[in-house]
Write a protein that holds these residues in place. Structure first.
Motif, PDB file in Angstrom:
ATOM      1  N   VAL A 248      13.441 -60.112 -19.333  1.00 48.63           N
ATOM      2  CA  VAL A 248      13.946 -59.220 -18.370  1.00 48.63           C
ATOM      3  C   VAL A 248      14.017 -57.743 -19.048  1.00 48.63           C
ATOM      4  N   MET A 249      14.465 -57.872 -20.383  1.00 46.40           N
ATOM      5  CA  MET A 249      14.328 -56.424 -21.249  1.00 46.40           C
ATOM      6  C   MET A 249      12.967 -55.777 -20.979  1.00 46.40           C
ATOM      7  N   GLN A 250      11.835 -56.882 -20.941  1.00 50.57           N
ATOM      8  CA  GLN A 250      10.603 -56.291 -21.123  1.00 50.57           C
ATOM      9  C   GLN A 250      10.135 -55.557 -19.591  1.00 50.57           C
ATOM     10  N   MET A 251      10.688 -56.516 -18.537  1.00 54.38           N
ATOM     11  CA  MET A 251      10.269 -56.257 -17.223  1.00 54.38           C
ATOM     12  C   MET A 251      10.925 -54.819 -16.770  1.00 54.38           C
ATOM     13  N   SER A 252      12.127 -54.555 -17.448  1.00 53.30           N
ATOM     14  CA  SER A 252      13.089 -53.697 -16.811  1.00 53.30           C
ATOM     15  C   SER A 252      13.229 -52.425 -17.695  1.00 53.30           C
ATOM     16  N   ALA A 253      12.727 -52.217 -18.552  1.00 52.19           N
ATOM     17  CA  ALA A 253      12.638 -51.067 -19.478  1.00 52.19           C
ATOM     18  C   ALA A 253      12.646 -49.880 -18.871  1.00 52.19           C
ATOM     19  N   SER A 254      13.130 -48.879 -19.141  1.00 55.58           N
ATOM     20  CA  SER A 254      13.384 -47.392 -18.646  1.00 55.58           C
ATOM     21  C   SER A 254      11.922 -46.871 -19.374  1.00 55.58           C
ATOM     22  N   PRO A 255      11.641 -45.835 -18.993  1.00 58.67           N
ATOM     23  CA  PRO A 255      10.601 -44.996 -19.545  1.00 58.67           C
ATOM     24  C   PRO A 255      10.848 -44.746 -20.957  1.00 58.67           C
ATOM     25  N   GLU A 256      12.317 -44.134 -21.243  1.00 58.39           N
ATOM     26  CA  GLU A 256      12.714 -44.015 -22.527  1.00 58.39           C
ATOM     27  C   GLU A 256      12.889 -45.055 -23.439  1.00 58.39           C
ATOM     28  N   GLN A 257      13.176 -46.438 -22.847  1.00 59.43           N
ATOM     29  CA  GLN A 257      13.060 -47.561 -23.633  1.00 59.43           C
ATOM     30  C   GLN A 257      11.816 -48.110 -23.826  1.00 59.43           C
ATOM     31  N   LEU A 258      10.952 -47.717 -23.193  1.00 69.05           N
ATOM     32  CA  LEU A 258       9.454 -48.245 -23.484  1.00 69.05           C
ATOM     33  C   LEU A 258       9.013 -47.513 -24.863  1.00 69.05           C
ATOM     34  N   THR A 259       9.597 -46.525 -25.226  1.00 68.73           N
ATOM     35  CA  THR A 259       9.202 -45.834 -26.309  1.00 68.73           C
ATOM     36  C   THR A 259      10.016 -45.752 -27.687  1.00 68.73           C
ATOM     37  N   ASN A 260      11.060 -46.805 -27.396  1.00 74.32           N
ATOM     38  CA  ASN A 260      12.118 -46.862 -28.465  1.00 74.32           C
ATOM     39  C   ASN A 260      11.873 -48.111 -29.185  1.00 74.32           C
ATOM     40  N   MET A 261      11.712 -47.799 -30.532  1.00 76.11           N
ATOM     41  CA  MET A 261      11.275 -48.937 -31.514  1.00 76.11           C
ATOM     42  C   MET A 261      12.389 -50.082 -31.678  1.00 76.11           C
ATOM     43  N   ASN A 262      13.550 -49.549 -31.767  1.00 74.59           N
ATOM     44  CA  ASN A 262      14.613 -50.383 -31.813  1.00 74.59           C
ATOM     45  C   ASN A 262      15.114 -51.360 -30.635  1.00 74.59           C
ATOM     46  N   TYR A 263      14.525 -50.914 -29.486  1.00 73.97           N
ATOM     47  CA  TYR A 263      14.709 -51.563 -28.304  1.00 73.97           C
ATOM     48  C   TYR A 263      13.511 -52.589 -28.262  1.00 73.97           C
ATOM     49  N   TYR A 264      12.303 -52.295 -28.824  1.00 73.10           N
ATOM     50  CA  TYR A 264      11.005 -53.243 -28.914  1.00 73.10           C
ATOM     51  C   TYR A 264      11.609 -54.352 -30.060  1.00 73.10           C
ATOM     52  N   LEU A 265      12.591 -53.881 -31.239  1.00 72.14           N
ATOM     53  CA  LEU A 265      12.826 -54.911 -32.122  1.00 72.14           C
ATOM     54  C   LEU A 265      13.811 -56.004 -31.475  1.00 72.14           C
ATOM     55  N   ASP A 266      14.784 -55.421 -30.562  1.00 75.00           N
ATOM     56  CA  ASP A 266      15.664 -56.296 -30.038  1.00 75.00           C
ATOM     57  C   ASP A 266      14.895 -57.130 -28.977  1.00 75.00           C
ATOM     58  N   LYS A 267      14.209 -56.817 -28.259  1.00 72.28           N
ATOM     59  CA  LYS A 267      13.325 -57.433 -27.241  1.00 72.28           C
ATOM     60  C   LYS A 267      12.522 -58.680 -28.085  1.00 72.28           C
ATOM     61  N   THR A 268      11.930 -58.378 -29.327  1.00 73.73           N
ATOM     62  CA  THR A 268      11.005 -59.312 -30.002  1.00 73.73           C
ATOM     63  C   THR A 268      11.977 -60.498 -30.638  1.00 73.73           C
ATOM     64  N   PHE A 269      13.233 -60.128 -31.022  1.00 74.79           N
ATOM     65  CA  PHE A 269      13.958 -61.259 -31.488  1.00 74.79           C
ATOM     66  C   PHE A 269      14.295 -62.142 -30.432  1.00 74.79           C
ATOM     67  N   TYR A 270      14.570 -61.597 -29.331  1.00 80.56           N
ATOM     68  CA  TYR A 270      15.042 -62.463 -28.083  1.00 80.56           C
ATOM     69  C   TYR A 270      13.817 -63.451 -27.827  1.00 80.56           C
ATOM     70  N   LYS A 271      12.644 -62.828 -27.729  1.00 74.01           N
ATOM     71  CA  LYS A 271      11.399 -63.426 -27.060  1.00 74.01           C
ATOM     72  C   LYS A 271      10.876 -64.513 -28.236  1.00 74.01           C
ATOM     73  N   THR A 272      10.733 -64.043 -29.487  1.00 71.55           N
ATOM     74  CA  THR A 272      10.231 -64.872 -30.588  1.00 71.55           C
ATOM     75  C   THR A 272      11.127 -65.102 -31.731  1.00 71.55           C
ATOM     76  N   ALA A 273      11.871 -64.310 -32.003  1.00 70.72           N
ATOM     77  CA  ALA A 273      12.547 -64.688 -33.547  1.00 70.72           C
ATOM     78  C   ALA A 273      13.817 -65.623 -33.308  1.00 70.72           C
ATOM     79  N   SER A 274      14.389 -65.509 -32.010  1.00 69.60           N
ATOM     80  CA  SER A 274      15.726 -66.401 -31.666  1.00 69.60           C
ATOM     81  C   SER A 274      15.412 -67.766 -31.882  1.00 69.60           C
ATOM     82  N   LEU A 275      14.288 -68.258 -31.616  1.00 65.17           N
ATOM     83  CA  LEU A 275      14.032 -69.731 -31.651  1.00 65.17           C
ATOM     84  C   LEU A 275      13.902 -70.214 -32.958  1.00 65.17           C
TER      85      LEU A 275
END
Length: 426
Positions: A248-275
């Motif tokens: 949902v973070m990936q689908m609903s990101a705002s234009p500012e979030q799309l360019t935010n590295m920390n937002y990318y890392l949060d999303k990456t933890f959720y989608k890949t690293a959490s498991l």
């Protein structure tokens, strides 16, 4: 029931799994510093902070220190003579055998769909079961007996009495969740190929692919419930919650979030690293380890998962479709800006406009690729992945001392995996 499942396609979970995940607390413990574990007799000291996801920003700041220099010095401790996959190959094989038996059903179409990525030749490397079984050995006081390396044909709902069997169940559950997430991701991404073959959604349709993923999650839930451990149930259920949140973070990101590295890392933890993180912690908990050791296992999985995904982002830019088993430049074509692109944008401001319009303009993907290639984005993403791999290896080195040969070999293998993640080609 059918309409409920269809509404949950995007989330990748059946209504039962959504209810289970939604019951959990949203708060997630994060450690803002690497755990400092010192031996003082038999006492362990650990420092831990509980915070929101924004504390991952400090991790990014810490890792940035490696971006301008040599972040790969940890290779000196990676013993290439240790093949991490060979060390637990027999045990992974029996987990795989249980997986294949667990997805049998009297509905032929569903069974064919569920086993799509469990067939010989398209099973993948079984990275998650491998690292989990290695972690189980790394914190164990003795090597598994020969009988624990034989196939276990007990039904999924039956609780195994042996500690190692329960840890094997975590490896089984993690792989089921992983493959289910692939099936759902391919539907969301409209993927045509996966692991070098036609994706299930492309060959059998979105409905069957989604239902096959739900079926795998249901089977994983039965095995999870059989462990009769509420802490483990919460950990693995949280993974399901995170998979949904990341998508949902990936689908609903705002234009500012799309360019935010920390937002990318949060999303990456959720989608890949959490498991990886939560299943590694589960293995340590089932091994009756102290909280500090369980934290180290979690941190290992977290950093390894982040390194893995950043390398995946790099391969999407640097690899060929034949090499990857899926289309190259797929991320940008799907409108996603990943680590090398975001880091390149810090040097190439023109990328920001392309990222925020999700590369939808004519020639945007090619133009973006040229800007990435004319920046240090790729180099810096490699360094960032290397720093997370180094941090993963550091967690293994911080485990309590052992003189057991099997545990020592498992630890060397876990460190070796951090190197193999960086040099993989697909």
């Amino acid at each position: 029931m059918r309409s409920t499942l269809f509404k949950l396609w995007t989330y990748g979970l059946s209504s039962a799994h959504q209810s289970l995940a939604g019951a959990l607390a949203v708060a997630l413990p994060w450690t803002t510093e690497i755990y400092q574990v010192q031996q003082a007799g038999s006492q362990w000291q650990r420092q831990r902070q509980i915070g929101s996801l924004t504390s991952l920003s400090s991790l990014h700041v810490t890792a940035q220190a490696a971006l301008g220099g040599d972040a790969q010095h940890w290779e000196d401790i990676a013993d290439d003579s240790v093949d991490p996959f060979a060390l637990v190959n027999d045990e992974v094989a029996i987990v795989s055998e249980r997986l294949c038996r667990s997805i049998v059903t009297n509905v032929p179409a569903l069974e064919h769909a569920a086993e799509y990525f469990f067939r010989p030749g398209v099973r993948g490397k079984r990275l998650r079961p491998t690292l989990l079984l290695l972690m189980a050995s790394a914190v164990a006081e003795q090597q598994p007996t020969a009988e624990l390396l034989l196939a276990d044909f007990r039904p999924p709902h039956e609780r195994p009495q042996e500690q190692r069997r329960r840890q094997q169940r975590i490896a089984e559950i993690a792989e089921l969740i992983h493959v289910a997430s692939l099936l759902h991701d391919d539907v969301i991404d409209v993927a045509a190929t996966r692991r070098g073959i036609t994706s299930l959604n492309a060959s059998a349709g979105n409905k069957l692919a989604i239902l096959a993923g739900d079926f795998l999650l249901a089977r994983a839930s039965v095995t999870l419930a059989s462990l009769q451990n509420t802490e483990i149930v919460e950990l693995l259920s949280r993974v399901l919650e995170h998979l949904v949140s990341g998508e949902v973070m990936q689908m609903s990101a705002s234009p500012e979030q799309l360019t935010n590295m920390n937002y990318y890392l949060d999303k990456t933890f959720y989608k890949t690293a959490s498991l990886m993180a939560n299943s590694a912690r589960a293995v340590a908990i089932l091994g009756d380890q102290q909280p500090a050791v369980c934290d180290l296992a979690w941190q290992y999985g977290r950093h390894l998962g982040l390194a893995f995904q950043i390398v995946d982002d790099l391969l999407d830019i640097l690899g060929s479709s034949k090499q990857l088993g899926k289309p190259a430049l797929n991320d940008m074509r799907a409108g996603l800006a990943t680590a090398p692109v975001l880091l390149a944008a810090e040097e190439q401001p023109g990328l920001i406009t392309l990222i925020r319009r999700k590369f939808r303009g004519e020639g945007d993907v090619q133009y973006a690729l040229e800007m990435v290639q004319n920046s240090r984005g790729i180099e810096r993403a490699k360094a960032l992945a290397a720093e997370h791999a180094r941090l993963a290896a550091a967690q293994v080195q911080a485990l309590p001392p052992t003189d057991h040969p099997h545990a020592m070999a498992a630890r060397a293998a876990l460190i070796n995996i951090t190197h193999k993640v960086l040099v993989r080609s697909k």
